[in-house]
Structure formats: C-alpha cells, structure tokens
Design an enzyme around this catalytic site. Structure first.
Site, mmCIF file in Angstrom:
data_model
loop_
_atom_site.group_PDB
_atom_site.id
_atom_site.type_symbol
_atom_site.label_atom_id
_atom_site.label_comp_id
_atom_site.label_asym_id
_atom_site.label_seq_id
_atom_site.Cartn_x
_atom_site.Cartn_y
_atom_site.Cartn_z
ATOM 1 N N THR A 87 0.820 -1.219 0.000
ATOM 2 C CA THR A 87 0.000 0.000 0.000
ATOM 3 C C THR A 87 0.849 1.262 0.000
ATOM 4 O O THR A 87 0.502 2.264 -0.615
ATOM 5 C CB THR A 87 -0.910 -0.009 1.254
ATOM 6 O OG1 THR A 87 -1.769 -1.134 1.159
ATOM 7 C CG2 THR A 87 -1.737 1.243 1.363
ATOM 8 N N ASP A 124 1.578 -6.943 -4.327
ATOM 9 C CA ASP A 124 0.686 -6.860 -3.183
ATOM 10 C C ASP A 124 1.213 -7.972 -2.283
ATOM 11 O O ASP A 124 1.380 -9.103 -2.732
ATOM 12 C CB ASP A 124 -0.748 -7.153 -3.629
ATOM 13 C CG ASP A 124 -1.730 -7.042 -2.476
ATOM 14 O OD1 ASP A 124 -2.658 -6.227 -2.595
ATOM 15 O OD2 ASP A 124 -1.581 -7.775 -1.483
ATOM 16 N N SER A 125 1.491 -7.672 -1.033
ATOM 17 C CA SER A 125 2.261 -8.637 -0.230
ATOM 18 C C SER A 125 1.518 -9.936 0.021
ATOM 19 O O SER A 125 2.105 -10.916 0.463
ATOM 20 C CB SER A 125 2.701 -8.023 1.090
ATOM 21 O OG SER A 125 1.644 -7.983 2.007
ATOM 22 N N SER A 126 0.216 -9.956 -0.274
ATOM 23 C CA SER A 126 -0.495 -11.224 -0.059
ATOM 24 C C SER A 126 0.019 -12.297 -1.020
ATOM 25 O O SER A 126 -0.239 -13.484 -0.808
ATOM 26 C CB SER A 126 -2.004 -11.034 -0.172
ATOM 27 O OG SER A 126 -2.312 -10.155 -1.203
ATOM 28 N N THR A 174 1.444 -4.658 4.266
ATOM 29 C CA THR A 174 1.268 -5.051 5.674
ATOM 30 C C THR A 174 0.674 -6.444 5.831
ATOM 31 O O THR A 174 0.823 -7.065 6.877
ATOM 32 C CB THR A 174 0.359 -4.050 6.413
ATOM 33 O OG1 THR A 174 -0.878 -3.968 5.707
ATOM 34 C CG2 THR A 174 1.003 -2.692 6.507
ATOM 35 N N ASP A 175 -0.007 -6.931 4.767
ATOM 36 C CA ASP A 175 -0.743 -8.191 4.944
ATOM 37 C C ASP A 175 0.149 -9.347 5.384
ATOM 38 O O ASP A 175 -0.187 -10.075 6.307
ATOM 39 C CB ASP A 175 -1.464 -8.560 3.641
ATOM 40 C CG ASP A 175 -2.680 -7.676 3.425
ATOM 41 O OD1 ASP A 175 -3.078 -6.986 4.384
ATOM 42 O OD2 ASP A 175 -3.225 -7.673 2.309
HETATM 43 N N1 ASP Z 1 -2.681 -5.613 0.450
HETATM 44 C C1 ASP Z 1 -1.636 -4.732 0.814
HETATM 45 C C2 ASP Z 1 -0.355 -5.552 0.831
HETATM 46 O O1 ASP Z 1 -0.172 -6.336 1.733
HETATM 47 C C3 ASP Z 1 -1.872 -4.147 2.156
HETATM 48 C C4 ASP Z 1 -0.795 -3.231 2.672
HETATM 49 O O2 ASP Z 1 0.193 -2.935 2.035
HETATM 50 O O3 ASP Z 1 -0.983 -2.726 3.773
HETATM 51 O O4 ASP Z 1 0.471 -5.381 -0.020
#
Ligand code: ASP
Length: 538
Positions: free
Chosen positions: A34, A110-112, A142-143
């Site tokens: 994000t 996207d870290s997921s 953050t994911d």
């Molecule tokens: N979906 C985003 C990710 O993990 C969420 C984030 O960055 O906070 O890349």
C-alpha cells in the site's frame, strides 16, 4: 602524513577540524504494498518511482542538493554493481546525514502474494549490498509483513546491521497517511541505531520482527508483539531503545544468507472444537509435507478424539519424519505441558513451540528444513530453542541491577579503556559484567571498546568483546571502523579476527585506505582491500 596515523584520537582530531558531518548510507528496498500504491480504475495498484514521486519533494527526505548516484548491488557477478539516483536528508538530531537510494523490485507486489521466492530476492539484495550500506529499510505490504519479518530474521545469518521493515495502511500519495511517519522512523532507526536485527517499525514502535503479528486491518497501530515488549519507542522528543533486549550475533562469523525456505512443504493447522482425526490425517498426508505447525488451545491442548485417534494420527506422522510443532492460539502466553492433553502431544513427539507466533513458527520450520544436512531430529531440537530471539527461554538468569548503584557510563568506559590499554582482560570483564551494553557505547570521540581493542595489545580482549556480540560496524566520529584502525596500525592478527567476525571496510574509508595501502600492504590486504586495485573490496 596519513599513513602515520596509528591512534583513533589522531583520526578524530583530523576529521573534526575539517567540519565533517558524517554520512550514513541506507538502502531502501521497495517490494510493493500500500505504501507505494496509487488509485486506478481497478482500485489501488503498486506504482513505480517512489523516490522521485514521494521522497524527493519532501524536505524531510531531501536536503535540496544534487547528489551523485551511488553504488548499488543490482545483480550477482562481477558486473552486478550499478549506480542509482541518491538523495540525502538534512542533518539529523544525531548529527548525521542519511544518504539513500531506493531499489525497486522489477515486479512490485501486493504482499499477499509473497512467498519464499520474494524472501530470497530480499535476502539476496541485502547480501549484495551488505558492504555498501550501513542499514536497510524494506518497504512491504502489511498483509504478510509479519511473515516476511520472521522469515528474514532466520534467513539473514550472523546479521551485524539493522534491517528495518515497514509499510503503511494508507498510501504515501494520500493526503492523510501513516506512510510518511513510518518511513521516516524506519530510515532514522536504520541510519542511527546499531540494532543488528530484523525489525518491524510501525506506528512509532520498533518490534523484533519475528515477534510481531498483524492485529488490525485498518488501525494505524496495525501490529503488536504480544510476547515481547517493543525494542524501541519513538516519540516527538526522542527514540528510546531497550538496549538490554537487543540480540546480537555472538558467533565470530561473517554475514551470510540461507535462501529457498521450505515454505511449500510445511502447513499450519488451527485446532477447533469438533476437529476430527481424519481431517488432521488428511493434512498430514499432504504430498511431501515435512512439517506442521499445530495451533492448539490454551497452554497447548488438543482434543484427544474418540479412542485417542487424534494422538495416534499425530504420533504416526512424527514416526514418518514430519516435524510437528505445538503453539498456542492465544495471543499471549506459551505452550506448556501443564495439562494432560498437552503432555500427551509431547509424548507423541510433538515439539513445544513456547511463545512463538504462528508466523515465526511457520517460517522457522521452513528455514530449519532448508538448512543443509537438516534431519527431523535436528529440526525438532532447534524448533524448541531460541535461535534469533523468537521465543522466550526461561532457563536463563537475567541479571539486572537497580539504577543508581553503578558509577556513570563515562567512568565505566574509562575503566574499560584502561583495561584495554593495559591488556587487563579481567578488568574489562568486571566492568562489562555489570552492564554489557557498554560494549557498543561510544566515548566522546565516538570510539567504542572494539575501536580501542582493535589497536590494543591484547587480542584476547578483542575476541572477548566480539564474543559478547559487540558490533564491528560502528564508526567513530572520524567515520572509522575498528577494522580500518587495526589495518592502519598494521596489526594483522587483529585484522584477521575482525574479518572473521564479519568486519569490512566502509565505502567512505576505501579512498583513504588505498592511500595507506603501500605502507602496510599485508594488513590492508587482510582487511579486504585489493591492494593495487584502487578501492574494490567487494
Ligand atoms: N494488500 C496490501 C499488501 O499487503 C496491504 C498493505 O500494504 O498494507 O500489499
């Protein structure tokens, strides 16, 4: 003449007269998330050019001067070092300027969707740049951030420099965001504090990476470290580091990485009321499964199932060589063989995972299984002990003393310096026994005990300090590392010992080192300088 400098103090005096503001180099590794995202018709998507777009326009990150591009390791191999645009911050409250570049991954994620390939890419990037930078910031979604923090904490072996991960709940490009503060804090910690750990910096708090877990999908305080207090708290006034909690490598070995974790051959299963032995068996019979993290109730309990079926299934899997680790579903506390069901799991060969988070247990299991020569026995043994501060071991005696009882740090540093100068190791040990944090503490000229021991008469004292985990990377007020001082003094055994502990000449030292090289060529060569080849120490 330069080559005649043999004492750390001469260097400091020379440098201070030049009015030099030390520069610390930080590499920012952008993996996506994000923090770098922008709105699109499909929702938020990762966007490139973070340095130009987000950092260059902000005075906190840009002193307004044009700076030369800096060397960055981009690929492996002899031609792998290139140059990237760099910026510099204004002078910080710690009297340093931070020079940095942003290295963006080809594919921003996207870290997921991160997995062991992405972790390998981050670890290799840090390895390629280890000698070029003083600290690293990894920007990440953050994911899965807590998983990446945990994975890297194991993959980066004998780490001697700070690796700080962060991200944000709101993109940098949005007016009201948490990205600016998180990034600034992460860069400040990486540049100014010798915390040689993988950490997570979020919402003004620094956590040990492998103790952290994501607790909120929307709040700015999105992370917690339920079983360990934060390593540092950042306020408007200062940053308070809990130095007594910082772990340091105490083996005299240089930094290295372990890549390609066995993440595709481990699984995590949460026990719930009504779970059947058949379900657990189905997971345990997954093709090529080598390890399982079992999230159990309370202090480590699982339902026994009709006729102890569940335990039979588990014991059978352990017999087949699958390592099963028991951790608690509770946010705080530890697995502990208090109750009969927990003890039975232990008897079935399940390893008690203490107070590890699920993220730490899963990535540690994948790391241990990937180590050369790993066996189910070696993995089970190491899962139960702390290898990077990821679990609390209760056996150690924690020595603490009430404040005010000891003399001031200045007096104690003087006592250490005296001990080093006279080769009196017992005296050095006596002082450090009361407060081992003094081993990294700089005196008025920025010299730590390692700087002094690097040119002292006793190799045993230097070895003792390094064995305690004292840093070989701290630079004094003249920007000199202990290795530089030892080489400059022609002390080859000291140089070799420092190298063994992972010391290397700093980029800023190379030009001067090359000038000195003709005088003590062997010492400089041992220090890693390619004598006669200008400044290539990589
Ligand atoms: N979906 C985003 C990710 O993990 C969420 C984030 O960055 O906070 O890349």
């Amino acid at each position: 003449m330069d080559g005649e400098i043999t004492s750390p103090m001469d260097e400091v005096v020379n440098d201070m007269s030049a009015g030099h503001v030390p520069e610390t180099r930080v590499l920012i590794i952008m993996t996506g998330g994000t923090i770098c995202m922008q709105k699109s018709s499909d929702g938020l998507v990762p966007a490139r050019n973070f340095l130009e777009r987000c950092m260059a326009p902000r005075p906190e990150f840009n002193d307004g001067h044009n700076h030369d591009p800096i060397e960055v390791g981009l690929h492996d191999g002899p031609n792998g070092v290139g140059r990237l645009q760099s910026l510099r911050t204004p002078t910080s409250v710690y009297g340093k300027r931070v020079r940095y570049a942003v290295l963006e991954f080809e594919e921003l994620l996207d870290s997921s969707s991160i997995d062991s390939r992405g972790w390998t890419q981050i670890a290799q990037t840090i390895q390629r740049n280890y000698k070029l930078f003083d600290g690293f910031v990894v920007l990440h979604g953050t994911d899965s951030l807590a998983y990446t923090c945990s994975a890297l904490s194991f993959m980066l072996q004998h780490l001697g420099k700070p690796v700080i991960l962060t991200g944000s709940q709101v993109p940098f490009a949005e007016r009201k965001n948490d990205a600016l503060d998180n990034l600034m804090d992460a860069v400040d910690v990486a540049a100014h504090f010798m915390i040689p750990e993988v950490c997570l910096c979020f919402n003004s708090t620094l956590f040990r990476g492998n103790r952290s877990t994501k607790i909120s999908a929307s709040a700015f305080d999105a992370f917690a470290s339920p079983n360990l207090p934060p390593l540092a708290r950042i306020t408007a006034v200062d940053t308070t580091v809990a130095w007594n909690m910082v772990t340091r490598p105490t083996t005299l070995q240089a930094f290295s990485i372990q890549t390609d974790l066995e993440i595709h051959h481990v699984a995590c299963l949460r026990i719930f009321p009504g779970i059947t032995a058949k379900m657990v068996d189905a997971v345990l019979r997954t093709e090529n499964l080598r390890g399982l993290v079992l999230e159990t109730f309370g202090a480590g309990n699982a339902p026994s199932g009709h006729d102890n079926e569940l335990f039979k299934v588990i014991a059978d899997a352990v017999q087949r060589g699958i390592v099963i680790v028991n951790i608690t579903q509770c946010l705080t506390g530890s697995v502990n063989p208090l109750y009969a069901p927990g003890m039975v799991l232990g008897r079935a060969g399940v390893v008690a995972g203490g107070d590890m988070t699920s993220e730490a247990a899963l990535t540690k299991l994948s790391y241990l299984l990937a180590l050369p020569g790993a066996t189910p026995e070696s993995v089970a043994r190491d899962m139960a002990i702390s290898i990077r501060g990821e679990l609390t071991e209760n056996s150690g005696i924690i020595f603490s003393h009430p404040t005010g009882e000891l003399s001031s740090p200045v007096t104690q540093l003087t006592a250490i310096a005296y001990g080093i100068a006279s080769g009196d190791i017992d005296r050095v040990k006596d002082v450090l026994r009361n407060d081992s944090q003094l081993m990294n503490r700089p005196d008025y000229s920025g010299n730590t005990p390692v700087h002094l021991a690097a040119t002292g008469s006793s190799l045993a004292i230097l070895r003792y300090l390094l064995g305690l985990g004292a840093s070989v990377h701290i630079r004094n007020n003249a920007s000199r590392t202990p290795l530089f001082l030892a080489a400059n003094a022609g002390l080859i055994p000291h140089v070799m010992l420092l190298r063994q502990a992972g010391a290397h000449l700093h980029q800023e030292e190379l030009p001067t080192a090359s000038l000195h090289a003709s005088q003590r060529p062997e010492a400089w060569k041992q220090a890693g300088l390619e004598v006669g080849h200008d400044d290539k120490t990589r």
